[in-house]
Design a protein around this motif. Structure first.
Motif, PDB file in Angstrom:
ATOM      1  N   LEU A   1     -16.158  32.908  37.627  1.00  0.00           N
ATOM      2  CA  LEU A   1     -16.313  32.187  36.364  1.00  0.00           C
ATOM      3  C   LEU A   1     -14.976  31.688  35.840  1.00  0.00           C
ATOM      4  N   ALA A   2     -13.983  32.570  35.852  1.00  0.00           N
ATOM      5  CA  ALA A   2     -12.694  32.239  35.251  1.00  0.00           C
ATOM      6  C   ALA A   2     -11.979  31.130  36.005  1.00  0.00           C
ATOM      7  N   CYS A   3     -11.865  31.275  37.307  1.00  0.00           N
ATOM      8  CA  CYS A   3     -11.072  30.320  38.089  1.00  0.00           C
ATOM      9  C   CYS A   3     -11.747  28.962  38.183  1.00  0.00           C
ATOM     10  N   VAL A   4     -13.019  28.954  38.547  1.00  0.00           N
ATOM     11  CA  VAL A   4     -13.713  27.673  38.669  1.00  0.00           C
ATOM     12  C   VAL A   4     -13.832  27.009  37.301  1.00  0.00           C
ATOM     13  N   GLY A   5     -14.198  27.791  36.282  1.00  0.00           N
ATOM     14  CA  GLY A   5     -14.355  27.223  34.945  1.00  0.00           C
ATOM     15  C   GLY A   5     -13.067  26.672  34.389  1.00  0.00           C
TER      16      GLY A   5
ATOM     17  N   VAL B   1     -12.248  22.146  34.969  1.00  0.00           N
ATOM     18  CA  VAL B   1     -12.294  21.364  33.733  1.00  0.00           C
ATOM     19  C   VAL B   1     -10.902  20.915  33.298  1.00  0.00           C
ATOM     20  N   VAL B   2      -9.917  21.795  33.401  1.00  0.00           N
ATOM     21  CA  VAL B   2      -8.560  21.452  32.963  1.00  0.00           C
ATOM     22  C   VAL B   2      -7.986  20.313  33.802  1.00  0.00           C
ATOM     23  N   ILE B   3      -8.124  20.393  35.116  1.00  0.00           N
ATOM     24  CA  ILE B   3      -7.568  19.352  35.984  1.00  0.00           C
ATOM     25  C   ILE B   3      -8.314  18.036  35.791  1.00  0.00           C
ATOM     26  N   ALA B   4      -9.643  18.079  35.710  1.00  0.00           N
ATOM     27  CA  ALA B   4     -10.413  16.852  35.509  1.00  0.00           C
ATOM     28  C   ALA B   4     -10.073  16.208  34.169  1.00  0.00           C
ATOM     29  N   ALA B   5      -9.911  17.030  33.119  1.00  0.00           N
ATOM     30  CA  ALA B   5      -9.561  16.482  31.808  1.00  0.00           C
ATOM     31  C   ALA B   5      -8.168  15.863  31.819  1.00  0.00           C
ATOM     32  N   GLN B   6      -7.233  16.509  32.498  1.00  0.00           N
ATOM     33  CA  GLN B   6      -5.877  15.962  32.561  1.00  0.00           C
ATOM     34  C   GLN B   6      -5.849  14.643  33.321  1.00  0.00           C
ATOM     35  N   ARG B   7      -6.633  14.526  34.372  1.00  0.00           N
ATOM     36  CA  ARG B   7      -6.668  13.283  35.136  1.00  0.00           C
ATOM     37  C   ARG B   7      -7.178  12.106  34.307  1.00  0.00           C
ATOM     38  N   GLU B   8      -8.079  12.381  33.350  1.00  0.00           N
ATOM     39  CA  GLU B   8      -8.688  11.300  32.590  1.00  0.00           C
ATOM     40  C   GLU B   8      -7.993  11.018  31.266  1.00  0.00           C
ATOM     41  N   SER B   9      -6.980  11.788  30.927  1.00  0.00           N
ATOM     42  CA  SER B   9      -6.298  11.582  29.650  1.00  0.00           C
ATOM     43  C   SER B   9      -5.001  10.806  29.843  1.00  0.00           C
ATOM     44  N   ALA B  10      -4.668  10.002  28.844  1.00  0.00           N
ATOM     45  CA  ALA B  10      -3.403   9.262  28.894  1.00  0.00           C
ATOM     46  C   ALA B  10      -2.215  10.221  28.917  1.00  0.00           C
ATOM     47  N   TRP B  11      -2.334  11.331  28.192  1.00  0.00           N
ATOM     48  CA  TRP B  11      -1.260  12.324  28.169  1.00  0.00           C
ATOM     49  C   TRP B  11      -1.064  12.944  29.553  1.00  0.00           C
ATOM     50  N   GLY B  12      -2.167  13.244  30.222  1.00  0.00           N
ATOM     51  CA  GLY B  12      -2.069  13.805  31.560  1.00  0.00           C
ATOM     52  C   GLY B  12      -1.424  12.843  32.532  1.00  0.00           C
TER      53      GLY B  12
ATOM     54  N   GLY C   1     -11.699  19.833  40.310  1.00  0.00           N
ATOM     55  CA  GLY C   1     -10.991  19.076  39.287  1.00  0.00           C
ATOM     56  C   GLY C   1     -10.433  17.763  39.801  1.00  0.00           C
ATOM     57  N   TYR C   2      -9.944  17.742  41.043  1.00  0.00           N
ATOM     58  CA  TYR C   2      -9.366  16.523  41.606  1.00  0.00           C
ATOM     59  C   TYR C   2     -10.408  15.568  42.179  1.00  0.00           C
ATOM     60  N   LEU C   3     -11.590  16.082  42.525  1.00  0.00           N
ATOM     61  CA  LEU C   3     -12.591  15.238  43.164  1.00  0.00           C
ATOM     62  C   LEU C   3     -13.704  14.796  42.224  1.00  0.00           C
ATOM     63  N   MET C   4     -13.795  15.398  41.032  1.00  0.00           N
ATOM     64  CA  MET C   4     -14.884  15.091  40.108  1.00  0.00           C
ATOM     65  C   MET C   4     -14.339  14.513  38.801  1.00  0.00           C
ATOM     66  N   SER C   5     -15.172  13.708  38.170  1.00  0.00           N
ATOM     67  CA  SER C   5     -14.859  13.281  36.806  1.00  0.00           C
ATOM     68  C   SER C   5     -15.035  14.462  35.861  1.00  0.00           C
ATOM     69  N   LEU C   6     -14.526  14.313  34.632  1.00  0.00           N
ATOM     70  CA  LEU C   6     -14.643  15.411  33.675  1.00  0.00           C
ATOM     71  C   LEU C   6     -16.095  15.752  33.388  1.00  0.00           C
ATOM     72  N   ARG C   7     -16.925  14.732  33.206  1.00  0.00           N
ATOM     73  CA  ARG C   7     -18.336  14.992  32.894  1.00  0.00           C
ATOM     74  C   ARG C   7     -19.020  15.741  34.030  1.00  0.00           C
ATOM     75  N   VAL C   8     -18.786  15.300  35.258  1.00  0.00           N
ATOM     76  CA  VAL C   8     -19.407  15.959  36.403  1.00  0.00           C
ATOM     77  C   VAL C   8     -18.860  17.370  36.574  1.00  0.00           C
ATOM     78  N   ALA C   9     -17.555  17.553  36.337  1.00  0.00           N
ATOM     79  CA  ALA C   9     -16.955  18.881  36.471  1.00  0.00           C
ATOM     80  C   ALA C   9     -17.545  19.852  35.454  1.00  0.00           C
ATOM     81  N   ILE C  10     -17.776  19.375  34.228  1.00  0.00           N
ATOM     82  CA  ILE C  10     -18.368  20.242  33.204  1.00  0.00           C
ATOM     83  C   ILE C  10     -19.781  20.658  33.611  1.00  0.00           C
ATOM     84  N   ILE C  11     -20.567  19.697  34.098  1.00  0.00           N
ATOM     85  CA  ILE C  11     -21.937  20.017  34.516  1.00  0.00           C
ATOM     86  C   ILE C  11     -21.926  20.968  35.707  1.00  0.00           C
ATOM     87  N   ALA C  12     -21.085  20.671  36.697  1.00  0.00           N
ATOM     88  CA  ALA C  12     -21.007  21.535  37.887  1.00  0.00           C
ATOM     89  C   ALA C  12     -20.542  22.932  37.516  1.00  0.00           C
ATOM     90  N   ASN C  13     -19.588  23.004  36.587  1.00  0.00           N
ATOM     91  CA  ASN C  13     -19.095  24.303  36.155  1.00  0.00           C
ATOM     92  C   ASN C  13     -20.159  25.083  35.388  1.00  0.00           C
TER      93      ASN C  13
END
Length: 246
Positions: free
Chosen positions: A63-67, A71-82, A153-165
């Motif tokens: 739970l901890a590692c996948v969750g 999500v953190v990597i997918a969110a960073q990929r989609e953010s301007a700050w990331g 995180g690197y292969l999924m969008s944030l939305r898909v990563a949240i659902i998969a998680n």
């Protein structure tokens, strides 16, 4: 490097604590399962409770590692700050080390309550040497599921990563036989479990903690899965780097 790493670690930890939903889920779900579905039934059976606690520790690590990492990597990929952070001269290494250190904090939040409940309120016990061996086996589980989370995180969008998680950990746990007694495991689960990474990590931890025999196939497949997850992580990172920055 160490100064940059600690800066990223503090920033990522503050971000995690500001949005604690996932953090609380990771901390409360495994120990909740233990309190309501395990302790009332086998809490005073030392051997069974020790094995159950070890299995729930692996579940908490999953739970901890996948969750966290997916999500953190997918969110960073989609953010301007990331995207901006990826261009800084410090490089990706201190950023990834910061994510890994925060991930260890999340893992600790998942497994420490389980260990406290098992040690204080049940008959679970193990020799210190076995506990040290099990700690090493848990580190292998952390590596396995961290690589899985990074690959997601690197292969999924944030939305898909949240659902998969949200739903992915349960099929992995069930397919790996984590919620079944070995003697009462359904035949279908018994056939597919050795090929699932959750069975390999659980077998390894149980072998280290209790000496319970582990299927050679599940351990071989665990090594294969680690290599696969590592390859997917590297490939996903390079693909993302080429698409965004090269």
């Amino acid at each position: 490097m160490s100064s940059l790493t600690m800066t990223y670690t503090r920033r990522n930890l503050a971000e995690t604590l500001r949005t604690p939903t996932m953090f609380l889920t990771v901390a409360l779900v495994p120990v909740g399962v233990m309190l309501f579905f395990v302790v009332p039934f086998i809490g005073q059976d030392a051997a069974a409770m020790t094995s159950a606690a070890a299995t729930l520790v692996v579940f908490g690590v999953l739970l901890a590692c996948v969750g966290h990492f997916s999500v953190v990597i997918a969110a960073q990929r989609e953010s301007a700050w990331g995207n901006y952070l990826r261009t800084l001269p410090g490089g990706i290494a201190p950023q990834m080390l910061g994510h890994l250190l925060v991930g260890l904090v999340v893992v600790a939040a998942a497994i420490i309550p389980i260990l406290l409940v098992a040690g204080l309120f049940t008959a679970a016990s193990a020799p210190p040497a076995r506990v040290l061996l099990a700690a090493g086996a848990v580190l292998i589980a952390v590596v396995t599921f961290t690589l899985l989370g990074l690959a997601m995180g690197y292969l999924m969008s944030l939305r898909v990563a949240i659902i998969a998680n949200s739903i992915g950990f349960l099929p992995l746990a069930v397919a790996g036989g984590m919620f079944f007694d070995r003697a009462d495991t359904p035949s279908l689960i018994a056939q597919i479990a050795p090929f699932v990474p959750t069975r390999g990590t659980t077998d390894l931890v149980l072998l280290a903690l209790t000496g319970e025999s582990a299927g050679p196939l599940s351990l071989v497949m665990l090594a294969v899965w680690i290599a696969v997850f590592a390859g997917l992580t590297v490939w996903g990172y390079r693909r993302d780097q080429i698409r965004r920055f090269d």
